[in-house]
Write a protein that holds these residues in place. Structure first.
Motif, PDB file in Angstrom:
ATOM      1  N   TYR A 211      -2.316 -30.240   9.392  1.00  0.00           N
ATOM      2  CA  TYR A 211      -3.216 -29.307  10.073  1.00  0.00           C
ATOM      3  C   TYR A 211      -4.418 -30.052  10.656  1.00  0.00           C
ATOM      4  O   TYR A 211      -4.850 -29.779  11.785  1.00  0.00           O
ATOM      5  CB  TYR A 211      -3.673 -28.231   9.096  1.00  0.00           C
ATOM      6  N   SER A 212      -4.962 -30.996   9.886  1.00  0.00           N
ATOM      7  CA  SER A 212      -6.143 -31.737  10.331  1.00  0.00           C
ATOM      8  C   SER A 212      -5.816 -32.638  11.512  1.00  0.00           C
ATOM      9  O   SER A 212      -6.607 -32.746  12.461  1.00  0.00           O
ATOM     10  CB  SER A 212      -6.707 -32.561   9.166  1.00  0.00           C
ATOM     11  N   ILE A 213      -4.656 -33.286  11.475  1.00  0.00           N
ATOM     12  CA  ILE A 213      -4.252 -34.135  12.601  1.00  0.00           C
ATOM     13  C   ILE A 213      -4.009 -33.281  13.840  1.00  0.00           C
ATOM     14  O   ILE A 213      -4.419 -33.650  14.953  1.00  0.00           O
ATOM     15  CB  ILE A 213      -2.995 -34.945  12.234  1.00  0.00           C
ATOM     16  N   LYS A 214      -3.367 -32.136  13.658  1.00  0.00           N
ATOM     17  CA  LYS A 214      -3.100 -31.224  14.781  1.00  0.00           C
ATOM     18  C   LYS A 214      -4.389 -30.807  15.478  1.00  0.00           C
ATOM     19  O   LYS A 214      -4.443 -30.692  16.709  1.00  0.00           O
ATOM     20  CB  LYS A 214      -2.363 -29.990  14.269  1.00  0.00           C
ATOM     21  N   ASN A 215      -5.451 -30.606  14.689  1.00  0.00           N
ATOM     22  CA  ASN A 215      -6.727 -30.146  15.242  1.00  0.00           C
ATOM     23  C   ASN A 215      -7.735 -31.276  15.458  1.00  0.00           C
ATOM     24  O   ASN A 215      -8.859 -31.011  15.899  1.00  0.00           O
ATOM     25  CB  ASN A 215      -7.336 -29.097  14.312  1.00  0.00           C
ATOM     26  N   SER A 216      -7.348 -32.494  15.129  1.00  0.00           N
ATOM     27  CA  SER A 216      -8.228 -33.670  15.281  1.00  0.00           C
ATOM     28  C   SER A 216      -9.564 -33.453  14.582  1.00  0.00           C
ATOM     29  O   SER A 216     -10.630 -33.698  15.149  1.00  0.00           O
ATOM     30  CB  SER A 216      -8.451 -33.988  16.772  1.00  0.00           C
ATOM     31  N   LYS A 217      -9.485 -32.989  13.316  1.00  0.00           N
ATOM     32  CA  LYS A 217     -10.683 -32.688  12.536  1.00  0.00           C
ATOM     33  C   LYS A 217     -10.685 -33.483  11.228  1.00  0.00           C
ATOM     34  O   LYS A 217      -9.634 -33.837  10.694  1.00  0.00           O
ATOM     35  CB  LYS A 217     -10.747 -31.192  12.217  1.00  0.00           C
ATOM     36  N   PRO A 218     -11.881 -33.742  10.701  1.00  0.00           N
ATOM     37  CA  PRO A 218     -11.985 -34.473   9.431  1.00  0.00           C
ATOM     38  C   PRO A 218     -11.465 -33.641   8.257  1.00  0.00           C
ATOM     39  O   PRO A 218     -11.508 -32.410   8.270  1.00  0.00           O
ATOM     40  CB  PRO A 218     -13.493 -34.727   9.288  1.00  0.00           C
ATOM     41  N   LEU A 219     -11.016 -34.374   7.232  1.00  0.00           N
ATOM     42  CA  LEU A 219     -10.490 -33.759   6.014  1.00  0.00           C
ATOM     43  C   LEU A 219     -11.186 -34.379   4.806  1.00  0.00           C
ATOM     44  O   LEU A 219     -11.300 -35.602   4.704  1.00  0.00           O
ATOM     45  CB  LEU A 219      -8.979 -33.990   5.933  1.00  0.00           C
ATOM     46  N   ILE A 220     -11.652 -33.532   3.892  1.00  0.00           N
ATOM     47  CA  ILE A 220     -12.262 -34.002   2.648  1.00  0.00           C
ATOM     48  C   ILE A 220     -11.364 -33.594   1.490  1.00  0.00           C
ATOM     49  O   ILE A 220     -11.089 -32.410   1.292  1.00  0.00           O
ATOM     50  CB  ILE A 220     -13.672 -33.429   2.454  1.00  0.00           C
ATOM     51  N   LEU A 221     -10.899 -34.580   0.731  1.00  0.00           N
ATOM     52  CA  LEU A 221      -9.984 -34.345  -0.377  1.00  0.00           C
ATOM     53  C   LEU A 221     -10.732 -34.555  -1.697  1.00  0.00           C
ATOM     54  O   LEU A 221     -11.102 -35.679  -2.037  1.00  0.00           O
ATOM     55  CB  LEU A 221      -8.794 -35.304  -0.287  1.00  0.00           C
ATOM     56  N   CYS A 222     -10.910 -33.471  -2.446  1.00  0.00           N
ATOM     57  CA  CYS A 222     -11.594 -33.535  -3.735  1.00  0.00           C
ATOM     58  C   CYS A 222     -10.631 -33.319  -4.895  1.00  0.00           C
ATOM     59  O   CYS A 222     -11.048 -33.170  -6.040  1.00  0.00           O
ATOM     60  CB  CYS A 222     -12.702 -32.491  -3.794  1.00  0.00           C
ATOM     61  N   THR A 223      -9.348 -33.268  -4.584  1.00  0.00           N
ATOM     62  CA  THR A 223      -8.320 -33.049  -5.591  1.00  0.00           C
ATOM     63  C   THR A 223      -7.965 -34.371  -6.269  1.00  0.00           C
ATOM     64  O   THR A 223      -8.039 -35.428  -5.650  1.00  0.00           O
ATOM     65  CB  THR A 223      -7.077 -32.444  -4.920  1.00  0.00           C
ATOM     66  N   THR A 224      -7.575 -34.322  -7.541  1.00  0.00           N
ATOM     67  CA  THR A 224      -7.124 -35.514  -8.248  1.00  0.00           C
ATOM     68  C   THR A 224      -5.654 -35.363  -8.629  1.00  0.00           C
ATOM     69  O   THR A 224      -5.059 -34.296  -8.454  1.00  0.00           O
ATOM     70  CB  THR A 224      -7.962 -35.763  -9.510  1.00  0.00           C
TER      71      THR A 224
ATOM     72  N   LYS B 260     -21.356 -32.851   5.627  1.00  0.00           N
ATOM     73  CA  LYS B 260     -22.349 -33.261   6.627  1.00  0.00           C
ATOM     74  C   LYS B 260     -22.092 -34.696   7.071  1.00  0.00           C
ATOM     75  O   LYS B 260     -22.198 -35.027   8.246  1.00  0.00           O
ATOM     76  CB  LYS B 260     -23.751 -33.128   6.045  1.00  0.00           C
ATOM     77  N   PHE B 261     -21.728 -35.545   6.106  1.00  0.00           N
ATOM     78  CA  PHE B 261     -21.525 -36.969   6.385  1.00  0.00           C
ATOM     79  C   PHE B 261     -20.329 -37.217   7.310  1.00  0.00           C
ATOM     80  O   PHE B 261     -20.391 -38.025   8.233  1.00  0.00           O
ATOM     81  CB  PHE B 261     -21.326 -37.705   5.057  1.00  0.00           C
ATOM     82  N   ILE B 262     -19.229 -36.520   7.072  1.00  0.00           N
ATOM     83  CA  ILE B 262     -17.953 -36.846   7.727  1.00  0.00           C
ATOM     84  C   ILE B 262     -17.800 -36.213   9.105  1.00  0.00           C
ATOM     85  O   ILE B 262     -16.930 -36.619   9.886  1.00  0.00           O
ATOM     86  CB  ILE B 262     -16.761 -36.406   6.830  1.00  0.00           C
ATOM     87  N   LYS B 263     -18.616 -35.252   9.439  1.00  0.00           N
ATOM     88  CA  LYS B 263     -18.392 -34.421  10.632  1.00  0.00           C
ATOM     89  C   LYS B 263     -18.133 -35.229  11.898  1.00  0.00           C
ATOM     90  O   LYS B 263     -17.178 -34.957  12.632  1.00  0.00           O
ATOM     91  CB  LYS B 263     -19.577 -33.476  10.846  1.00  0.00           C
ATOM     92  N   ASP B 264     -18.944 -36.212  12.196  1.00  0.00           N
ATOM     93  CA  ASP B 264     -18.833 -36.923  13.472  1.00  0.00           C
ATOM     94  C   ASP B 264     -18.321 -38.355  13.306  1.00  0.00           C
ATOM     95  O   ASP B 264     -18.522 -39.200  14.180  1.00  0.00           O
ATOM     96  CB  ASP B 264     -20.196 -36.950  14.174  1.00  0.00           C
ATOM     97  N   LYS B 265     -17.638 -38.632  12.197  1.00  0.00           N
ATOM     98  CA  LYS B 265     -17.151 -39.983  11.956  1.00  0.00           C
ATOM     99  C   LYS B 265     -15.860 -40.257  12.739  1.00  0.00           C
ATOM    100  O   LYS B 265     -15.105 -39.340  13.078  1.00  0.00           O
ATOM    101  CB  LYS B 265     -16.913 -40.199  10.459  1.00  0.00           C
ATOM    102  N   THR B 266     -15.627 -41.531  12.978  1.00  0.00           N
ATOM    103  CA  THR B 266     -14.381 -41.954  13.613  1.00  0.00           C
ATOM    104  C   THR B 266     -13.280 -42.009  12.557  1.00  0.00           C
ATOM    105  O   THR B 266     -13.558 -41.996  11.352  1.00  0.00           O
ATOM    106  CB  THR B 266     -14.557 -43.350  14.240  1.00  0.00           C
ATOM    107  N   PRO B 267     -11.999 -42.061  12.978  1.00  0.00           N
ATOM    108  CA  PRO B 267     -10.912 -42.150  11.991  1.00  0.00           C
ATOM    109  C   PRO B 267     -11.115 -43.301  11.016  1.00  0.00           C
ATOM    110  O   PRO B 267     -11.621 -44.364  11.363  1.00  0.00           O
ATOM    111  CB  PRO B 267      -9.677 -42.353  12.861  1.00  0.00           C
ATOM    112  N   GLY B 268     -10.730 -43.054   9.773  1.00  0.00           N
ATOM    113  CA  GLY B 268     -10.890 -44.049   8.725  1.00  0.00           C
ATOM    114  C   GLY B 268     -10.893 -43.363   7.374  1.00  0.00           C
ATOM    115  O   GLY B 268     -10.926 -42.129   7.286  1.00  0.00           O
ATOM    116  N   LEU B 269     -10.842 -44.171   6.321  1.00  0.00           N
ATOM    117  CA  LEU B 269     -10.856 -43.653   4.958  1.00  0.00           C
ATOM    118  C   LEU B 269     -12.237 -43.876   4.366  1.00  0.00           C
ATOM    119  O   LEU B 269     -12.713 -45.013   4.264  1.00  0.00           O
ATOM    120  CB  LEU B 269      -9.786 -44.352   4.122  1.00  0.00           C
ATOM    121  N   TYR B 270     -12.900 -42.795   3.972  1.00  0.00           N
ATOM    122  CA  TYR B 270     -14.266 -42.845   3.468  1.00  0.00           C
ATOM    123  C   TYR B 270     -14.305 -42.339   2.027  1.00  0.00           C
ATOM    124  O   TYR B 270     -13.437 -41.583   1.583  1.00  0.00           O
ATOM    125  CB  TYR B 270     -15.188 -41.973   4.334  1.00  0.00           C
TER     126      TYR B 270
END
Length: 252
Positions: A74-87, A232-242
């Motif tokens: 879904y995130s790739i389809k919409n070109s939007k950032p994703l935050i994963l807090c699951t373990t 707030k941090f990830i909103k305008d970031k370029t692709p990458g793993l943060y």
């Protein structure tokens, strides 16, 4: 304004995030995703991500590992950032996260607490000074409903320790039998009971002295605040793993 879709919105962490987001004037939850469709906080809730048709800026996940593929798609389809807090992700899922981060910004942390991640950086700094003369053990405690053990946070702390040691080390989960401890063991011990939010203690045991570095989460709000800061941090970031280390910079 950063508009958020919250996956797992009616879970314990989802409800905590929804209850404190008003403290962030520039953040807003525009939709939630959950099997439980009861709307407690005013935003619409969808049963699955494929049904969501609302514009957003960041997708925030507090759910289960089996949701990963649909969230990334879904995130790739919409070109939007994703935050994963699951373990509890498998090694294959972790590889998929890393691969997908080449296409979109992905923020993943086993623990969203600012304090835990400060402890992580402290461990990276002090471990090389202590390792030769100290044995290292981690004790983690959580509530009786937590499904994964050891906790993702315990593994995060262990990785911080191991990454700062030149010698090969080995994680030992619990301990039983009659063999003695090896110096290059990093022991992790999991305790489950009651409603413990999350306690993590790293022990450096030497000859005649013990150093203990402890973090205790007194409320789920500490994880919610960290997750919202990550939005707030990830909103305008370029692709990458943060991760949280990109948000928290310690000069130690």
């Amino acid at each position: 304004m950063t508009n958020i879709i919250l996956n797992g919105c009616n879970g314990k962490m989802g409800q905590t995030i929804s209850s404190i987001i008003s403290k962030f004037e520039d953040l807003n939850i525009v939709a939630g995703i959950d099997k439980n469709l009861e709307s407690k906080f005013g935003y619409p809730i969808f049963q699955d991500i494929a049904s969501v048709n609302i514009q957003y800026d960041v997708l925030l996940d507090f759910s289960r590992p089996d949701a990963l593929e649909s969230l990334i798609d879904y995130s790739i389809k919409n070109s939007k950032p994703l935050i994963l807090c699951t373990t509890g992700y498998t090694p294959e899922q972790l590889k998929y996260i890393e691969y997908s981060s080449k296409k979109i910004p992905i923020f993943r942390s086993a623990n969203m607490s600012m304090g835990v991640n400060v402890v992580s950086q402290i461990l990276k700094a002090v471990t090389p000074l202590l390792y030769e003369d100290f044995d290292i053990e981690i004790i983690e405690k959580h509530h009786n409903e937590k499904v994964d053990a050891p906790s993702g946070t315990a593994l995060l702390l262990a990785d911080s320790i191991r990454s700062s040691i030149k010698e090969d080390t080995k994680i030992v989960n619990g301990r039983s039998g009659s063999s003695k401890r090896n110096h290059n063991d990093i022991g992790i011990h999991a305790i489950r009971g009651g409603n413990i939010v999350g306690d993590h203690e790293t022990i450096f045991a030497g000859s005649g002295e013990i150093i203990e570095i402890t973090h205790k989460a007194l409320s789920r709000e500490v994880f919610a605040f960290g997750a919202l800061k990550a939005c707030k941090f990830i909103k305008d970031k370029t692709p990458g793993l943060y991760d949280m280390s990109n948000m928290i910079k310690l000069n130690i």
